[in-house]
Design an enzyme around this catalytic site. Sequence first.
Site, PDB file in Angstrom:
ATOM      1  N   SER A 166       0.790  -1.237   0.000  1.00  0.00           N
ATOM      2  CA  SER A 166       0.000   0.000   0.000  1.00  0.00           C
ATOM      3  C   SER A 166       0.818   1.282   0.000  1.00  0.00           C
ATOM      4  CB  SER A 166      -0.965   0.019   1.191  1.00  0.00           C
ATOM      5  OG  SER A 166      -2.105  -0.753   0.901  1.00  0.00           O
ATOM      6  N   LYS A 224       0.435   3.891  -2.726  1.00  0.00           N
ATOM      7  CA  LYS A 224      -0.577   4.953  -2.697  1.00  0.00           C
ATOM      8  C   LYS A 224       0.062   6.340  -2.600  1.00  0.00           C
ATOM      9  CE  LYS A 224      -4.440   2.316  -0.661  1.00  0.00           C
ATOM     10  NZ  LYS A 224      -3.869   0.990  -0.427  1.00  0.00           N
ATOM     11  N   SER A 234      -5.762   3.952   4.238  1.00  0.00           N
ATOM     12  CA  SER A 234      -5.322   3.029   3.194  1.00  0.00           C
ATOM     13  C   SER A 234      -6.511   2.553   2.372  1.00  0.00           C
ATOM     14  CB  SER A 234      -4.579   1.828   3.795  1.00  0.00           C
ATOM     15  OG  SER A 234      -3.796   1.187   2.811  1.00  0.00           O
TER      16      SER A 234
END
Length: 506
Positions: free
Chosen positions: A164, A167, A340
């Site tokens: 993640s 991102k 997230s």
Amino acid sequence: MVPELKVRRLSALRRPELPLKLPPPARPSGAPRLRKLTTWQLTACAATVGLAISAVAVTAAGPWDSGQRTAERALSNSAGRDGGADHGSGGEPNVAPSAPGVLTGLGAPAGGAPAPTGSALADVLDPLLKDPALGTARTASVVDAATGKEVYGAKAGDPVTPASTIKIATAAAALSALGPDHRIATRAVLEKDRVTLVGGGDPTLTARKGNQGNASLHTLADATARALRTRDVAEVKLSYDTSAYSGPGQHPIGPNENIAPISALMADEGRLDDSTSGPAPRTAEPARDAARTFADLLRDRDVKVKGEPKSRTAGKDAEEVGTVRSAPLAALVERMLTHSDNDIAEHLARQTAIAADEPASFDGAAKAVKSELKKLELPLGKAKFADGSGLYREDRVSAGLLTALLARAADPDRPELRPVLTGLPVAGFTGTLRNRYSGGASAPGVGLVRAKTGTLTGVNTLAGSVVDADGRLLVFAFTASGTGDPNAAQSGLDRLASAVANCGCR
């Protein structure tokens, strides 16, 4: 043996401590000596962006609440914590009465503080990076935000699966391409007796009462019903238009509670429960379900809707009868990073593709994100962007690219990228770091470490910013691949970030 941290205190900054005190953990023999957190250090934590951006840029960028402001008002040692990363199910900690004192910014990019040296940082970080809990492959990068110079690196250029933390790249690309004030529109248009609900790609569109700052189908239904009444239209057919996006909507990982099928039209991220973040059951047809809800809302407003909504592309000459717009892109970025949020991430990647005149698909979004980051003169190397969320293991990003992205967001000449920093979860306070840094060697990072987490089976990553013991703003990225115990790996990464926070390494 873990080497003793080279902590340097600044005698000129001896100020009274905040009423909120964190009890020092027990220190085994030979373990790092943990300093007490003084008022100026906690202020430095809250003012990470104030260190990096001039006062004019801060004002221009605006105070978005989902990341920094919430964190600065929250109580770090709130009751009722549970273990592991927070995925949005437990709410935020209680407000701390003493917290307003940490809102003051420090102003100058470096705050006049000395920078750490690479050799001193290596003395501290090298042994921690050898922790077996960090798996079979580890990479690291620490960069001085004021100069953009890497002061510590370990295989920093090697591309790895970022999970993640990708991102951060998605956020920077979207903000660069569209600007922090961009809003995503959802429209209702009329052609004779047919209303078409036209999706623009806003995953935060809500069908719930109380929009919480999001665009609302209730508001759109109000406007549409009023417009129909003024035109003496009492009965309509309803269609929905998802043509803003192309390609498959299903993420390559397949049906999964971490993400809905990606559609230009959806409400509440296609969630089938009352949650607002984290894993949840999802509809397989988000556009159809949103249109059905809109039909019911029109009926509640005395508009007759004939039959079931049908998928259809609206005509170019259709008359607009209602429009709602998302929160500013800056707020969407902060929400994405803090929690997230995979759905927002994939939609921001597609919005970047639309801005670049690329197909709004997985492939088009990947091409657009990489192209936008190239414009920012970032060290892409062999980076690969297979999705916007990091759920796909085909993504490849280096620790050096992550720190370069964070350093660019701290650049006073790039105020539009500020939400990349303000949206980062704060250790012990918000989002996916709310329940981490609770004790042991990671405890000094509470309130000082702000970072994006990344977790896939066998992959754990952490990338963010920290103010060190001398008041210097640093950005960092630590990645671990081939990990066996995710909790142990997370703790290892947390200790690395806390060591940077606790270190006046010169």
